[in-house]
Write an enzyme that holds these catalytic residues in place. Structure first.
Site, PDB file in Angstrom:
ATOM      1  N   GLU A 172       0.553  -1.736   0.021  1.00 20.83           N
ATOM      2  CA  GLU A 172       0.480   0.015   0.088  1.00 20.83           C
ATOM      3  C   GLU A 172       0.911   0.966   0.095  1.00 20.83           C
ATOM      4  OE1 GLU A 172      -2.899  -0.149   3.284  1.00 20.83           O
ATOM      5  OE2 GLU A 172      -3.974  -2.309   2.701  1.00 20.83           O
ATOM      6  N   GLU A 352      -5.477  -8.856   1.202  1.00 20.75           N
ATOM      7  CA  GLU A 352      -6.647  -8.157   2.332  1.00 20.75           C
ATOM      8  C   GLU A 352      -7.574  -7.185   2.280  1.00 20.75           C
ATOM      9  OE1 GLU A 352      -4.272  -5.468   4.593  1.00 20.75           O
ATOM     10  OE2 GLU A 352      -2.335  -5.760   4.094  1.00 20.75           O
TER      11      GLU A 352
HETATM   12  C1  PNW Z   1      -4.084  -1.932   5.737  1.00 24.67           C
HETATM   13  N1  PNW Z   1      -8.067   3.133   4.322  1.00 24.67           N
HETATM   14  O1  PNW Z   1      -4.195  -0.171   5.752  1.00 24.67           O
HETATM   15  C2  PNW Z   1      -2.653  -2.331   6.322  1.00 24.67           C
HETATM   16  O2  PNW Z   1      -1.812  -2.417   4.694  1.00 24.67           O
HETATM   17  C3  PNW Z   1      -3.045  -4.077   7.177  1.00 24.67           C
HETATM   18  O3  PNW Z   1      -1.409  -3.623   8.107  1.00 24.67           O
HETATM   19  C4  PNW Z   1      -3.561  -2.815   8.700  1.00 24.67           C
HETATM   20  O4  PNW Z   1      -3.958  -3.639   9.230  1.00 24.67           O
HETATM   21  C5  PNW Z   1      -5.723  -3.278   7.482  1.00 24.67           C
HETATM   22  O5  PNW Z   1      -6.081  -2.868   6.159  1.00 24.67           O
HETATM   23  C6  PNW Z   1      -6.584  -2.675   8.591  1.00 24.67           C
HETATM   24  O6  PNW Z   1      -6.547  -1.648   8.073  1.00 24.67           O
HETATM   25  C7  PNW Z   1      -4.977   0.237   5.365  1.00 24.67           C
HETATM   26  O7  PNW Z   1      -8.325   4.435   4.293  1.00 24.67           O
HETATM   27  C8  PNW Z   1      -5.251   1.948   5.817  1.00 24.67           C
HETATM   28  O8  PNW Z   1      -8.571   2.881   3.515  1.00 24.67           O
HETATM   29  C9  PNW Z   1      -6.212   2.684   5.644  1.00 24.67           C
HETATM   30  C10 PNW Z   1      -7.619   2.005   4.260  1.00 24.67           C
HETATM   31  C11 PNW Z   1      -6.765   0.928   3.743  1.00 24.67           C
HETATM   32  C12 PNW Z   1      -5.892  -0.531   4.749  1.00 24.67           C
END
Ligand code: PNW
Length: 445
Positions: A172, A352
């Site tokens: 990401e 994910e």
């Molecule tokens: C991911 N959004 O982060 C990460 O890859 C993980 O480490 C994390 O624990 C997981 O999702 C849950 O948050 C994100 O704003 C952070 O859409 C933000 C977003 C999506 C994924």
């Protein structure tokens, strides 16, 4: 849904790989063991006021010591694939120089243990834990860090390249840009839009350099791990259409087009302007590196965006405990089919998808999470529909295997299929894990 465990009768293609995902800083703990250096997340989480309750990843789920037990859990679930990340500061404490054998040995044990249990390893090279020593040199704002990353990647490939069939480069990049450099609620905690997009470029460059490094070492497959957000106009006014298109440029095409088409989207470059640090930082040949051919694209889907004429977003669907997440399974179908339509039949994996639930350990020792069962069932069904529509989706990894350090949210949000009782580090399969086990066994939702 009063009975979320009701089966829908949707059978997945033979060989479809069901999995679960984690990342190093979120589960490993053992922050100072075997020569591990500090990462930006150690610094950030130890800075007062940065994380909920001052939580840190010092101990986390103690996976560094409990890995064998955790692999047994995965085998019990029937996982065919396990996605984890390698901690750069375990391999190079300061982000440069000779690899730390003790750090590499941990991942060698893990990978061998997966193979022994018939589970395919999928390793991410970078899930946000940049060595602090490199942040002290400017972090991802410093172009040289992309080359340091390529060296680190080469050391990891040399040690593990043939034992890991699928590699992911950078988890990401967009979240680093948006949360680390725009919102400031992730490490390194900056709010500097001009720096943010230069960081985006250097992360993309680092991705491409790592792809090239792998080709020299192994015939394993490699690709990027992008969190993608379908963007929908909040109404049908023309200005909303225009705003949504640009929003999509920043959320999706900035990353997809540079890797899969060899060019940044012109609307985003125009919006940033010729004087922006990013546009000035793009050198001849960079896009050729960034668009080095990849073998697959890893998609992380959590939420859609509804974009207003003013370029803001609004909430249309029920949210989860994560303030940013609206529950909308059709968004996964839309994103998967759009990628295949716009970028061709590149193999896709979901690396994910999941949500946090208010999970509690019951007095009878069970954890009941019907909301997670319903969420996963509906997203699995959306993935199935995408496959029927011709999307070459080969695997699906639930976020997350177990409860863990949810970054700025600390340990309060629980994202796991497996409950972690932190005081004892006991693992307990939630109701969703028992249900998932049945899905995997029958390859049917
Ligand atoms: C991911 N959004 O982060 C990460 O890859 C993980 O480490 C994390 O624990 C997981 O999702 C849950 O948050 C994100 O704003 C952070 O859409 C933000 C977003 C999506 C994924």
């Amino acid at each position: 849904d009063p009975n979320p465990e009701r089966r829908l009768g949707l059978r997945f293609p033979d060989g479809f790989r069901w999995g679960a995902a984690t990342s190093a800083y979120q589960i490993e703990g053992a922050a100072k063991e075997d020569g591990r250096g500090a990462s930006v997340w150690d610094t950030f989480s130890h800075t007062p006021g940065r994380t909920r309750n001052g939580d840190t990843g010092d101990v986390a789920a103690d996976h560094y010591h409990r890995w064998a037990n955790d692999l047994d859990l995965m085998k019990d679930l029937g996982l065919r694939s396990y996605r984890f990340s390698i901690s750069w500061p375990r391999v190079q404490a300061d982000g440069t120089g000779k690899a730390n054998q003790r750090g590499l040995d941990f991942y060698r044990r893990l990978v061998d243990g997966l193979h022994e249990r018939g589970i395919e390893p999928m390793a991410t090279l970078f899930h946000w834990d940049l060595p602090q020593a490199l942040q002290d040199l400017g972090g991802w704002e410093n172009r040289d860090v992309a080359y340091r990353f390529a060296d680190y990647a080469a050391a990891v490939f040399e040690a593990l390249g043939t034992a890991v069939p699928v590699w992911l480069t950078i988890n990401e990049p967009k979240t680093v840009v948006q949360n680390g450099y725009l919102g400031g609620h992730h490490a390194p905690g900056l709010r500097d839009p001009d720096a943010a997009y230069l960081v985006a470029h250097h992360l993309q460059l680092a991705h491409g350099l790592a792809v090239r490094a792998l080709r020299a070492e192994s015939d394993a497959r490699i690709g990027p791990a992008l969190n993608l957000h379908p963007c929908y106009p909040a109404d049908d006014r023309p200005e909303t259409e225009t705003a949504t298109r640009l929003y999509d440029g920043y959320e999706n095409r900035l990353y997809l087009d540079s890797i899969l088409r060899g060019a940044y989207p012109q609307d985003v470059l125009d919006d940033l302007g010729p004087d922006s640090r990013m546009v000035r930082g793009i050198r001849d040949g960079d896009l050729a590196v960034i668009s080095s051919p990849v073998d697959l694209l890893a998609v992380q889907y959590y939420t859609p965006y509804y974009v207003t004429g003013g370029g803001d977003t609004e909430t249309r669907w029920p949210t989860s405990e994560a303030f940013w997440q609206q529950i909308f399974p059709d968004g996964m179908f839309d994103m998967l089919t759009r990628i295949t339509r716009d970028y061709g039949p590149i193999p896709l994996t979901i690396t994910e998808n999941g949500l946090p639930c208010p999970d509690e350990l019951g007095s009878d020792g069970t954890v009941d999470d019907p909301g997670r069962v319903e969420f996963l069932r509906d997203h699995f069904a959306a993935a199935h529909r995408a496959i029927e529509a011709g999307v070459p989706l080969e695997s699906y990894h639930v976020w997350s295997l177990m409860d863990n350090f949810e970054w700025a949210e600390g340990y309060e949000q629980r994202w796991g299929l497996v409950y972690v009782d932190y005081p004892t580090q006991r693992r307990i399969l939630k109701r969703s894990a028992h249900w998932y086990k049945g899905v995997i066994r029958d390859n049917t939702v």
